[in-house]
Scaffold this active site. Structure first.
Site, PDB file in Angstrom:
ATOM      1  CG  HIS A  50      22.109  37.421 107.995  1.00 39.44           C
ATOM      2  ND1 HIS A  50      21.745  38.446 108.964  1.00 39.44           N
ATOM      3  CD2 HIS A  50      21.293  37.105 107.362  1.00 39.44           C
ATOM      4  CE1 HIS A  50      20.535  38.701 108.665  1.00 39.44           C
ATOM      5  NE2 HIS A  50      20.249  38.143 107.679  1.00 39.44           N
ATOM      6  CG  HIS A  88      21.365  43.332 109.979  1.00 36.73           C
ATOM      7  ND1 HIS A  88      20.602  42.983 111.025  1.00 36.73           N
ATOM      8  CD2 HIS A  88      22.272  42.117 109.576  1.00 36.73           C
ATOM      9  CE1 HIS A  88      20.930  41.752 111.536  1.00 36.73           C
ATOM     10  NE2 HIS A  88      21.983  41.070 110.740  1.00 36.73           N
ATOM     11  CD  GLU A 110      25.335  40.909 110.251  1.00 41.46           C
ATOM     12  OE1 GLU A 110      25.198  41.163 111.446  1.00 41.46           O
ATOM     13  OE2 GLU A 110      24.707  39.878 109.934  1.00 41.46           O
ATOM     14  CD  GLU A 125      24.549  34.583 110.743  1.00 40.60           C
ATOM     15  OE1 GLU A 125      25.389  35.373 110.776  1.00 40.60           O
ATOM     16  OE2 GLU A 125      23.621  34.846 111.366  1.00 40.60           O
TER      17      GLU A 125
END
Ligand code: ZN
Length: 342
Positions: free
Chosen positions: A224, A132, A169, A306
């Protein structure tokens, strides 16, 4: 280490009120939960340590039994579905699914295989992909356009999730990426980030893959944190499935990416004490996906991690601690070093 991260240690999410979007998976029997909590990391750690010692292997990791009352069926990552603290509702509703863009960043234009440092990873190129972008919330039009990921179309990029207290995030991934860069450069690697807060949005997921390909990276890790419900916690590493469609052909990278991912999982577990996900991967800490453009379009070994679930109160306490993020960066980096034979 003396490295001081780009963010202060003391980000403490205030006002935690326990709101979680998804059904709770809290367990009633605390003794059973404690036993399981101790068992899962031990079993996985033993196998992963064996993996690290014995080198790459084709065998699948042993499945660790799920906790009582817990489904062993992996559910799709909620990273994409989490509500966001973003300024705009339309942006906030965007999923965190990964996509890509044709525009070129500085990283994409950089020459391949530049000279590195003098440590054991001298000559190795590592691309770190901070998931992101903090600016994505303000660029809905740009990140919402579709890009081709070989076996379908995905959004260019997504906003990502956040803790309930609003720690995003995108801030997390950039912070961990910078800490990883410091660790890996100290080992002599040439490190490139797909974005470094130096652009207002993106890059799109296809460009993120392209940056690793252009750099002829020896390893790429996309960082992430997930956005699942309260009670869902732990880390998982996402491996590329075998995808051969359109511009995607992951056939050559499936095996080395699994090796990379297993080493990262084992070292991350050791460094952070973070248990494998209790809601994806059946306790292995590993998941395989064919829907992520960043993996589908990669021609070099690549995985996603993650690091935890930002929407879980226990995980978010860790994710918002700079000291813990340093451990996370160390663990991921040690997995990369192991993979690259440093
Ligand atoms: Zn994400």
């Amino acid at each position: 280490m003396s490295y001081v991260g780009p963010e202060p240690d003391g980000f403490d999410p205030d006002g935690w009120d326990g709101r979680g979007g998804a059904p709770s998976r809290r367990f009633g029997g605390r003794p059973v939960l404690v036993t399981f909590a101790a068992l899962v990391p031990t079993a996985l750690a033993a196998w992963l340590v064996w993996q690290v010692v014995s080198g790459p292997a084709d065998s699948e990791p042993p499945k660790v039994l799920p906790a009582p009352g817990q489904s062993s069926t992996a559910s799709p990552s909620q990273d994409a579905k989490a509500s966001s603290p973003a300024p705009s509702k339309s942006e906030a509703s965007k999923s965190a699914r990964e996509s890509a863009s044709p525009s070129k960043s500085k990283a994409a234009k950089a020459p391949a295989k530049p000279a590195g440092g003098s440590g054991p990873l001298k000559g190795k190129v590592v691309v770190i992909d901070p998931g992101h972008n903090p600016g994505n919330f303000q660029h809905a039009t740009e990140i919402n356009r579709s890009v081709n990921v070989g076996n379908g179309k995905k959004e260019c990029d997504t906003t990502g999730t956040s803790t309930n207290a609003g720690y995003t995030e995108a801030r997390f991934t950039l912070d961990v990426a910078k800490r990883m860069r410091a660790v890996l450069e100290q080992q002599g690697a040439t490190v490139r980030l797909t974005q470094n807060g130096d652009r207002s949005w993106g890059p799109c997921v296809d460009e993120r893959a392209h940056i690793g390909n252009t750099a002829k990276a020896d390893a790429v890790v996309s960082v992430h944190a997930d956005g699942s419900g309260e009670g869902n916690r732990g880390f998982h590493v996402i491996l590329p499935a075998s995808v051969h469609a359109g511009a995607a052909d992951t056939t050559p990278i499936v095996k080395p990416s699994r090796d990379l991912g297993e080493r990262i999982a084992g070292n991350y577990l050791k460094a952070t004490g973070q248990a494998p996900s209790n809601y994806i991967g059946g306790g292995t800490g590993l998941d395989t996906r064919s829907d992520l453009g960043g993996l589908n379009l990669s021609r070099v070994p690549k995985v996603f991690i993650e690091c935890g679930n930002m929407r879980d109160s226990q995980d978010s306490e860790r994710l918002t601690s700079g000291a813990w993020r340093q451990k996370a960066a160390q663990g991921i980096s040690e997995g990369i070093v192991s993979f690259l034979g440093g």
